[in-house]
Design an enzyme around this catalytic site. Structure first.
Site, mmCIF file in Angstrom:
data_model
loop_
_atom_site.group_PDB
_atom_site.id
_atom_site.type_symbol
_atom_site.label_atom_id
_atom_site.label_comp_id
_atom_site.label_asym_id
_atom_site.label_seq_id
_atom_site.Cartn_x
_atom_site.Cartn_y
_atom_site.Cartn_z
ATOM 1 N N ASP A 189 33.004 22.351 45.480
ATOM 2 C CA ASP A 189 33.281 23.335 46.537
ATOM 3 C C ASP A 189 34.678 23.871 46.296
ATOM 4 O OD1 ASP A 189 33.518 24.773 49.039
ATOM 5 O OD2 ASP A 189 31.910 23.490 49.782
ATOM 6 N N TYR B 55 45.969 46.518 41.633
ATOM 7 C CA TYR B 55 45.497 45.604 40.586
ATOM 8 C C TYR B 55 44.757 44.421 41.176
ATOM 9 C CZ TYR B 55 47.774 48.623 37.422
ATOM 10 O OH TYR B 55 48.071 49.733 36.712
ATOM 11 N N GLU C 127 48.713 45.737 44.768
ATOM 12 C CA GLU C 127 47.462 45.754 45.522
ATOM 13 C C GLU C 127 46.340 46.459 44.746
ATOM 14 O OE1 GLU C 127 46.284 44.523 48.269
ATOM 15 O OE2 GLU C 127 44.503 45.766 48.536
ATOM 16 N N SER D 190 44.626 36.189 56.253
ATOM 17 C CA SER D 190 43.347 35.784 55.668
ATOM 18 C C SER D 190 43.394 35.859 54.146
ATOM 19 C CB SER D 190 42.239 36.677 56.232
ATOM 20 O OG SER D 190 41.116 36.636 55.402
ATOM 21 N N SER D 191 43.964 36.952 53.633
ATOM 22 C CA SER D 191 44.034 37.109 52.176
ATOM 23 C C SER D 191 44.890 36.029 51.539
ATOM 24 C CB SER D 191 44.652 38.469 51.817
ATOM 25 O OG SER D 191 43.754 39.486 52.095
ATOM 26 N N THR E 4 45.808 47.816 29.257
ATOM 27 C CA THR E 4 44.528 48.302 29.769
ATOM 28 C C THR E 4 43.663 48.796 28.621
ATOM 29 O OG1 THR E 4 45.772 49.006 31.712
ATOM 30 C CG2 THR E 4 43.499 49.755 31.556
ATOM 31 N N LYS F 63 41.988 46.002 26.797
ATOM 32 C CA LYS F 63 40.790 45.496 27.466
ATOM 33 C C LYS F 63 39.583 46.380 27.155
ATOM 34 C CE LYS F 63 41.015 42.994 30.938
ATOM 35 N NZ LYS F 63 41.537 41.646 31.136
ATOM 36 N N ARG G 285 46.074 66.904 49.409
ATOM 37 C CA ARG G 285 45.156 65.952 50.028
ATOM 38 C C ARG G 285 45.430 65.867 51.532
ATOM 39 N NH1 ARG G 285 47.685 60.075 48.368
ATOM 40 N NH2 ARG G 285 45.909 59.351 49.572
ATOM 41 N N HIS H 241 39.388 55.238 56.992
ATOM 42 C CA HIS H 241 38.569 55.107 55.785
ATOM 43 C C HIS H 241 39.329 54.302 54.739
ATOM 44 C CE1 HIS H 241 36.200 56.056 52.236
ATOM 45 N NE2 HIS H 241 37.258 56.631 51.674
ATOM 46 N N SER I 88 33.699 41.422 32.004
ATOM 47 C CA SER I 88 33.892 40.569 30.835
ATOM 48 C C SER I 88 32.829 39.472 30.748
ATOM 49 C CB SER I 88 35.279 39.924 30.853
ATOM 50 O OG SER I 88 36.270 40.930 30.831
ATOM 51 N N TRP J 108 46.565 55.788 55.336
ATOM 52 C CA TRP J 108 46.594 54.329 55.169
ATOM 53 C C TRP J 108 47.936 53.879 54.614
ATOM 54 C CZ3 TRP J 108 46.679 50.561 51.182
ATOM 55 C CH2 TRP J 108 46.834 51.071 49.899
ATOM 56 N N HIS K 100 56.311 55.077 40.990
ATOM 57 C CA HIS K 100 55.574 56.236 40.465
ATOM 58 C C HIS K 100 54.697 56.866 41.555
ATOM 59 C CE1 HIS K 100 52.155 53.381 38.999
ATOM 60 N NE2 HIS K 100 51.882 53.834 40.179
ATOM 61 N N HIS K 101 54.569 56.182 42.697
ATOM 62 C CA HIS K 101 53.898 56.800 43.843
ATOM 63 C C HIS K 101 54.847 57.715 44.594
ATOM 64 C CE1 HIS K 101 50.343 54.115 43.632
ATOM 65 N NE2 HIS K 101 51.205 53.255 43.143
ATOM 66 N N HIS L 231 51.360 48.807 44.814
ATOM 67 C CA HIS L 231 50.892 48.899 43.443
ATOM 68 C C HIS L 231 50.228 47.622 42.944
ATOM 69 C CE1 HIS L 231 49.919 51.327 40.141
ATOM 70 N NE2 HIS L 231 50.083 50.248 39.422
#
Lengths: 385, 527
Positions: B107, B259, B257, B171-172, B330, B333, B452, B78, B270, B143, B304-305, B255
């Site tokens: 293009d 963002y 990722e 690809s990314s 943040t 924004k 979890r 998932h 926006s 994951w 922090h993870h 991390h």
């Protein structure tokens, strides 16, 4: 448009419900527990402080949003203003949050510094994670006077499968709880035998990873006697959800009495090895050992979960040479989930479980089998390693 | 000279090729954008089914539906499918469709690489999902793939997962290179950097993040591969390695990722909030600087993870302070979006509803983020459902809502027809209620002590989990309504005008609806 007017109000309502519900039911399982140590209360206070700051900011921010949504809508015939920047405002809403954050960081830092003050302990317990149980070892200067035991989930499988009614402490109960005294500084050294686990008891606000090959430490001084429950908090494989932690915190004198009794029992256990065991005794004990240590992977029916966890039923090893079987049980299989049980099981338990496995899963060759393996055989094998 | 002009003239009549080759060989950014979006929607449904399997099992205590081993495969897949298959490709799809039209380019800068970077995806994802059917089952270690559970103790299929991640990463990276090349080289005359639309800005920064961290992930999984097959001990202490090293490398990717999955969302809202407030975006410059600050900070907060792995005090303090700092840009924004609404003339079509829900619910996720940043308190939150609630608030009601917001906003431009506003609003409200019902109770179960990634739980968590499951099914099933709405809109409806929304601004609204197969063959001039 009417649908939109309900949008933010419903959100604020949600927030209000949370705000009211959380403090009103601190003990009813909605919120973090204040716990039973100085640190856990400090963390709880910190948690509530940050929470209320967030609620206050939320009221202001979502309030402004709500007012805007109600007043500044096209259906009221307003014409849009044209302003689109203000350096002054930008500076204000950069500096004000920064100030608030500093206000949060100060108490957070002081609690963290306090938590890291791990010296001056009264006793040390080694906590070792296994797939999927905990081992507790009371470290003592005298190496012959150490006690250690495994702590396994004791919830019957029937309850998990829904075949019988679930008990009050469903999945939060063990056979041998960790026992510690109150009012003494207990230092924990954490490590693991296989994958990363995490030892967590919310009432102590203690959570630390148990990492194979490394030792972490943490400490606590429990202030109230009682039974405290927690769980493994790091995904560690199939039975991650089934390796709970139970701690009995006893008054000092009761703890001392318990500890003395355990030392006595440990000595008795050593004598068990000298005894001559009958096959029936070994099989009965072996079934218990199997259901504690082996069933997670190899399953109760010995079918395993191939190919990760091979089946024992019908496995040639169950009818083959004892030494091969013993080699695998004692040393494990490198590079697989099969751990070395040599350091885990007592000779009595290892002999019992091997006999049980052969009896239960190696039936085809049972008649050809010679003498059952005895605890002394294990001692001989271990000595040769 | 005349030959050049003639060739150009001929090009002008090129429409899409006929049949399947249109999609296989296409280098057209609109076709590729559509394929990205459809692909991501299929993966969204696949990942969603896995989520519903998880929620069904957790509906009540006890093993009722799937075994723990399969449950772990579901939580793992998932996460991987939603992150790498649904959210990221959806944003790339939106970038493909909109960036050239927003900067006035004909293009993408590298159209053939564009085709390649898309066509890698279906095969990589197929390989990823096929692991579920392999002997021993699919990846079952989350994951986040923490070693040694993902190496020594992993099922054999982990190797296929590693190759799938390599391909998805390639690809990314190609997508990111293309986006940077397009934005930096192909803007219409007069469009200086500080005149670029916010979606262009946020994607430019996101693309740099992608290029910076996807190779880091590739490195991490390659080290896993070597530990598994070639006898190295990168993550095995017995051989001189360190299991925690994996977490450092993973989160150095992980991390930024998160963002990568939220900055383009910032860009989308926006656009939408000013359009439906009929007022210019407040504080454009500060929005750009805030986005850049967030991107920079995202590189120095990864641990922090990992507050519970046993870092030294100085490390804990550094990562706590750095993480708290992210709240500042943040916050800027969020304040800017609200100031944009302030004294505007708002209407509440579906894109605006999703944008407002984004601001509201993303901020709720931000609050729990600030709480999680407080290292001492994190000892209690870490690896509980509180974390699950937090990241689903920012990823589902954040990133995913912004994607819905973008689709509703630009769908008339893509199809030439207006979607059904009634169905759109119904989809919004079902999603809004479903998301909150699914994820809000997780705050409580987490605080009350539920870890979890467990397939079964103690009795005191039963009510929260039952609500979460009901919410998840409401949310999941309402996405079929979205599918119906989009197909209906493609097939016809009220004709859309070129401008579509009366408050919308930008070059994409100057071309007809539906946007012709080729747009801006002659660059527009931006004043």
């Amino acid at each position: 448009m009417t649908i939109a007017t309900r949008f933010v109000p419903s959100g604020l309502l949600l927030l209000a419900v949370v705000a009211l519900a959380v403090p009103a039911s601190a003990s009813s399982g909605w919120n973090m527990t204040p716990g039973v140590t100085e640190i856990s209360r400090a963390i709880y206070d910190l948690h509530m402080l940050i929470f209320w700051i967030c609620v206050a900011i939320g009221v202001v921010v979502f309030g402004a949003m709500l007012i805007s949504i109600i007043l500044h809508r096209k259906s009221r015939g307003v014409t849009p203003a044209t302003f689109h920047e203000s350096t002054k405002l930008e500076i204000v809403w950069t500096l004000v949050p920064l100030g608030i954050l500093i206000g949060m960081a100060v108490p957070a830092t002081s609690v963290l510094v306090q938590m890291y003050d791990s010296g001056g302990e009264d006793m040390v317990v080694e906590v070792r994670g296994y797939q999927w149980r905990w081992q507790y070892k009371y470290l003592d200067d005298d190496l012959n006077e150490q006690i250690s035991f495994f702590s396994n989930l004791s919830t019957p499988r029937e309850q998990i499968l829904g075949l019988s009614e679930k008990g009050e402490n469903y999945l939060l109960e063990v056979d041998n709880p960790l026992v510690i005294p109150i009012n003494r500084k207990v230092r924990f050294l954490l490590t693991s035998n296989d994958v990363i686990h995490a030892w967590w008891v919310p009432d102590f606000a203690l959570k630390r990873d148990a990492i194979p090959g490394f030792i972490n430490d943490m400490w606590t001084i429990v202030e109230e006697p009682g039974i405290y429950r927690g769980q493994c908090a790091e995904l560690c494989g199939i039975d991650h959800g089934f390796m709970p932690i139970v701690v009995h915190a006893l008054p000092e004198d009761e703890y001392d009495a318990w500890y003395a009794e355990q030392l006595q029992l440990a000595r008795l256990e050593e004598q068990l090895m000298e005894r001559d065991w009958s096959e029936a005794e070994l099989l009965a004990r072996g079934e218990e050992v199997y259901s504690t240590h082996c069933v997670g992977c190899h399953q109760a029916d010995g079918q395993g979960v191939p190919p990760v966890f091979p089946a024992l039923a019908g496995n040639a090893m169950m009818t083959g040479d004892f030494d091969v079987h013993m080699e695998v049980v004692y040393h494990g299989r490198a590079g697989t989930a099969m751990q070395a049980f040599g350091p885990v099981l007592s000779p009595v338990d290892m002999a019992s479980v091997m006999n049980y496995q052969r009896h239960a899963f190696g039936k085809a060759g049972a008649s050809e089998r010679s003498e059952p393996v005895k605890p002394k055989d294990i001692v001989t094998f271990a000595a040769a390693q | 000279m005349s030959a050049v002009i003639d060739a150009h003239h001929d090009d002008h009549h090129h429409g899409p090729a006929k049949g399947i080759t249109r999609w296989l060989y296409t280098t057209n950014h609109k076709d590729i954008g559509s394929m990205y979006l459809w692909f991501s929607f299929i993966m969204f449904l696949a990942g969603g089914v896995m989520a519903l399997v998880i929620r069904a099992e957790l509906f009540q205590p006890g093993q009722s539906f799937v075994e723990p081993h399969f449950f772990n495969q579901m939580t793992t897949m998932h996460g991987l499918v939603m992150v790498f298959g649904a959210i990221m490709p959806a944003f790339v799809g939106l970038a493909n469709w909109m960036l050239p039209m927003m900067v006035g380019a004909p293009d993408m800068a590298l159209p053939r690489m564009n085709n390649l970077s898309f066509w890698i995806l279906p095969f990589a994802s197929l390989m990823l999902i096929s692991t579920l059917f392999m002997e021993g089952g699919g990846p079952d270690f989350g994951w986040t793939m923490y070693a040694p559970l993902s190496t020594t103790y992993a099922p054999d299929s982990v190797t296929f997962m590693i190759f799938a991640i390599h391909l998805l990463g390639a690809s990314s990276i190609m997508g990111a290179i293309n986006i940077i090349a397009t934005i930096l080289n192909m803007r219409a005359p007069g469009m200086t950097l500080m005149k670029m639309p916010m979606f262009v800005w946020t994607w430019l920064i996101t693309a740099y993040l992608l290029i910076a961290v996807m190779p880091v992930l590739a490195g991490a999984v390659t080290m896993m591969l070597f530990d598994i097959h070639f006898g190295t001990s990168c993550f095995d202490a017995a051989g001189g390695g360190d299991p925690v090293l994996f977490q450092h490398i993973f989160w150095f990717f992980g991390h930024p990722e998160v963002y990568i999955m939220i900055l383009p969302a910032f860009g989308i809202v926006s656009h939408v909030i000013p359009a439906f407030s009929r007022k210019r975006l407040f504080g454009y410059d500060s929005m750009v600087y805030a986005t850049s600050s967030i991107a920079f900070l995202s590189f120095i907060v990864w641990a922090h993870h990992m507050f519970t792995v046993g870092m030294p005090l100085a490390g804990q303090l550094f990562f706590m302070y750095a993480t708290m700092l992210i709240a500042v840009p943040t916050g800027v924004k969020v304040f800017n979006w609200i100031s944009t609404m302030w004294q505007g003339s708002m209407t509440f079509e579906t894109p605006m509803l999703f944008a407002l829900a984004f601001v509201f619910l993303f901020t709720v996720g931000g609050f729990s983020g600030v709480m999680l940043a407080i290292a001492p308190a994190d000892y209690q939150y870490h690896d509980t459902y509180f974390v699950v609630a937090h990241f689903h608030y920012v990823l589902v009601s954040g990133a995913l809502f912004s994607i819905f917001c973008a689709v509703y906003y630009w769908l008339p431009k893509w199809t030439g027809f207006m979607y059904s506003e009634a169905l759109g609003k119904l989809h919004f409200w079902l999603s809004f209620i479903g998301v909150n019902l699914a994820f809000f109770p997780m705050h409580f179960s987490g605080l009350a002590g539920m870890p979890r990634r467990i397939p079964d739980y103690a009795l005191q968590f039963a009510n929260f989990n039952a609500w979460s499951t009901v919410g998840a099914f409401v949310f999941g099933l309402s996405q079929l309504l979205f599918l119906y709405l989009v197909i209906k809109c493609i097939r016809g409806g009220q004709k859309a005008t070129a401008g579509v929304w009366d408050g919308a601004e930008g070059l994409e609204w100057t071309v007809p609806s539906p946007a012709p197969y080729h747009t801006f063959s002659t660059p527009p001039v931006v004043k």
